[in-house]
Design a protein around this motif. Structure first.
Motif, mmCIF file in Angstrom:
data_model
loop_
_atom_site.group_PDB
_atom_site.id
_atom_site.type_symbol
_atom_site.label_atom_id
_atom_site.label_comp_id
_atom_site.label_asym_id
_atom_site.label_seq_id
_atom_site.Cartn_x
_atom_site.Cartn_y
_atom_site.Cartn_z
ATOM 1 N N HIS A 42 13.650 12.038 0.463
ATOM 2 C CA HIS A 42 12.872 11.908 -0.816
ATOM 3 C C HIS A 42 11.055 10.975 -0.925
ATOM 4 O O HIS A 42 10.723 10.018 -1.544
ATOM 5 N N ALA A 43 11.339 11.172 0.575
ATOM 6 C CA ALA A 43 9.508 11.064 0.529
ATOM 7 C C ALA A 43 8.238 11.508 -0.513
ATOM 8 O O ALA A 43 7.353 10.142 -0.839
ATOM 9 N N VAL A 44 8.822 12.300 -1.450
ATOM 10 C CA VAL A 44 8.309 13.055 -2.122
ATOM 11 C C VAL A 44 9.144 13.589 -3.080
ATOM 12 O O VAL A 44 10.111 13.962 -3.294
ATOM 13 N N GLN A 45 8.981 12.473 -4.338
ATOM 14 C CA GLN A 45 10.145 12.821 -5.329
ATOM 15 C C GLN A 45 8.930 13.156 -6.818
ATOM 16 O O GLN A 45 7.958 12.903 -6.621
ATOM 17 N N MET A 46 10.045 13.946 -6.790
ATOM 18 C CA MET A 46 9.267 15.252 -7.516
ATOM 19 C C MET A 46 9.219 14.255 -9.177
ATOM 20 O O MET A 46 7.750 15.281 -10.502
ATOM 21 N N GLY A 47 9.146 13.208 -9.609
ATOM 22 C CA GLY A 47 8.426 12.761 -10.751
ATOM 23 C C GLY A 47 7.479 12.438 -10.640
ATOM 24 O O GLY A 47 6.895 11.863 -12.275
ATOM 25 N N LEU A 48 6.867 11.688 -9.570
ATOM 26 C CA LEU A 48 5.760 11.590 -9.909
ATOM 27 C C LEU A 48 4.689 12.409 -9.964
ATOM 28 O O LEU A 48 3.785 11.737 -10.393
ATOM 29 N N PHE A 49 5.502 13.737 -10.100
ATOM 30 C CA PHE A 49 4.239 14.836 -10.653
ATOM 31 C C PHE A 49 3.303 14.653 -11.988
ATOM 32 O O PHE A 49 3.475 15.577 -12.829
ATOM 33 N N ASP A 50 5.038 14.516 -12.536
ATOM 34 C CA ASP A 50 5.021 13.315 -14.053
ATOM 35 C C ASP A 50 3.786 12.841 -14.589
ATOM 36 O O ASP A 50 3.332 13.380 -15.465
ATOM 37 N N GLU A 51 3.180 11.650 -13.976
ATOM 38 C CA GLU A 51 2.138 11.271 -13.928
ATOM 39 C C GLU A 51 1.093 12.054 -13.204
ATOM 40 O O GLU A 51 -0.626 11.694 -13.926
ATOM 41 N N ARG A 52 1.287 12.154 -12.180
ATOM 42 C CA ARG A 52 -0.322 13.145 -11.546
ATOM 43 C C ARG A 52 -0.015 14.239 -11.334
ATOM 44 O O ARG A 52 1.237 14.461 -10.482
ATOM 45 N N ASN A 53 -1.247 14.649 -10.543
ATOM 46 C CA ASN A 53 -0.918 16.223 -10.153
ATOM 47 C C ASN A 53 -0.470 16.361 -8.480
ATOM 48 O O ASN A 53 -1.031 17.492 -7.648
ATOM 49 N N GLU B 227 -0.740 10.308 -2.796
ATOM 50 C CA GLU B 227 -0.883 9.802 -1.211
ATOM 51 C C GLU B 227 0.377 9.359 -1.280
ATOM 52 O O GLU B 227 1.187 9.138 -1.806
ATOM 53 N N LEU B 228 1.151 10.163 0.233
ATOM 54 C CA LEU B 228 2.290 9.654 0.485
ATOM 55 C C LEU B 228 1.990 9.367 2.182
ATOM 56 O O LEU B 228 1.404 9.917 3.112
ATOM 57 N N LYS B 229 2.983 8.742 2.739
ATOM 58 C CA LYS B 229 3.311 8.026 4.257
ATOM 59 C C LYS B 229 4.537 9.131 4.568
ATOM 60 O O LYS B 229 5.755 8.420 4.011
ATOM 61 N N HIS B 230 4.869 9.310 5.790
ATOM 62 C CA HIS B 230 6.492 9.988 5.679
ATOM 63 C C HIS B 230 6.609 8.950 7.439
ATOM 64 O O HIS B 230 5.378 9.699 8.118
ATOM 65 N N PRO B 231 6.978 8.900 8.289
ATOM 66 C CA PRO B 231 8.030 8.232 9.026
ATOM 67 C C PRO B 231 7.285 9.741 10.975
ATOM 68 O O PRO B 231 7.082 9.096 11.200
ATOM 69 N N ASP B 232 7.979 10.039 9.910
ATOM 70 C CA ASP B 232 8.225 11.625 10.894
ATOM 71 C C ASP B 232 6.704 11.873 11.239
ATOM 72 O O ASP B 232 6.137 12.825 12.298
ATOM 73 N N LEU B 233 6.070 11.659 10.669
ATOM 74 C CA LEU B 233 4.006 12.072 10.435
ATOM 75 C C LEU B 233 3.523 10.411 10.849
ATOM 76 O O LEU B 233 2.761 10.392 9.745
ATOM 77 N N PRO B 234 3.788 10.174 12.085
ATOM 78 C CA PRO B 234 2.559 8.608 11.631
ATOM 79 C C PRO B 234 1.455 9.091 11.997
ATOM 80 O O PRO B 234 0.706 9.576 12.056
ATOM 81 N N GLY B 235 0.175 8.126 11.106
ATOM 82 C CA GLY B 235 -0.414 8.342 11.244
ATOM 83 C C GLY B 235 -1.507 9.518 11.083
ATOM 84 O O GLY B 235 -3.123 9.562 10.260
ATOM 85 N N GLU B 236 -0.256 9.975 10.203
ATOM 86 C CA GLU B 236 -1.076 11.020 8.919
ATOM 87 C C GLU B 236 -1.418 10.732 7.723
ATOM 88 O O GLU B 236 -0.650 9.985 6.874
#
Length: 112
Positions: free
Chosen positions: A34-45, A48-57
């Motif tokens: 659920h780091a990428v929520q597909m519903g976010l694409f309804d507002e914008r295509n 940006e997001l952050k995820h603990p598995d990819l720190p500093g990325e």
């Protein structure tokens, strides 16, 4: 595609950054967590997001509306073709040309 080994080398060079792409497995992991929520694409295509598995990325997710449309058309086409083939099997059952679960199942399986 950059490998983790290549990223580690680039990371050590001052003033150097990179743009890479996640492999499909990594994208699925982000969506499933659920780091990428597909519903976010309804507002914008693009977002940006952050995820603990990819720190500093800095992760940027984008949705290709053209590819999404193309895949939707293909999916619809496949569903329609499947419905047509299953309707043929249904008609064969109604005309008593196919009988029993095993015979019907075998016919459906070999049709695909």
């Amino acid at each position: 595609m950059l490998t983790q080994k290549q990223i580690n080398v680039i990371r050590d060079i001052d003033g150097t950054d990179w743009i890479g792409a996640l492999r499909p497995e990594a994208i699925k992991k982000l969506v499933n967590s659920h780091a990428v929520q597909m519903g976010l694409f309804d507002e914008r295509n693009l977002f940006e997001l952050k995820h603990p598995d990819l720190p500093g990325e800095r992760l940027i997710a984008c949705r290709n509306v053209y590819l999404a449309r193309k895949r939707a058309i293909k999916r619809k086409s496949l569903l329609e073709a499947t419905a047509r083939e299953l309707n043929k099997v249904r008609q064969m059952v109604l005309r008593k040309r196919l009988r029993g679960k095993e015979e019907i199942g075998t016919h459906v399986f070999t049709a695909y």
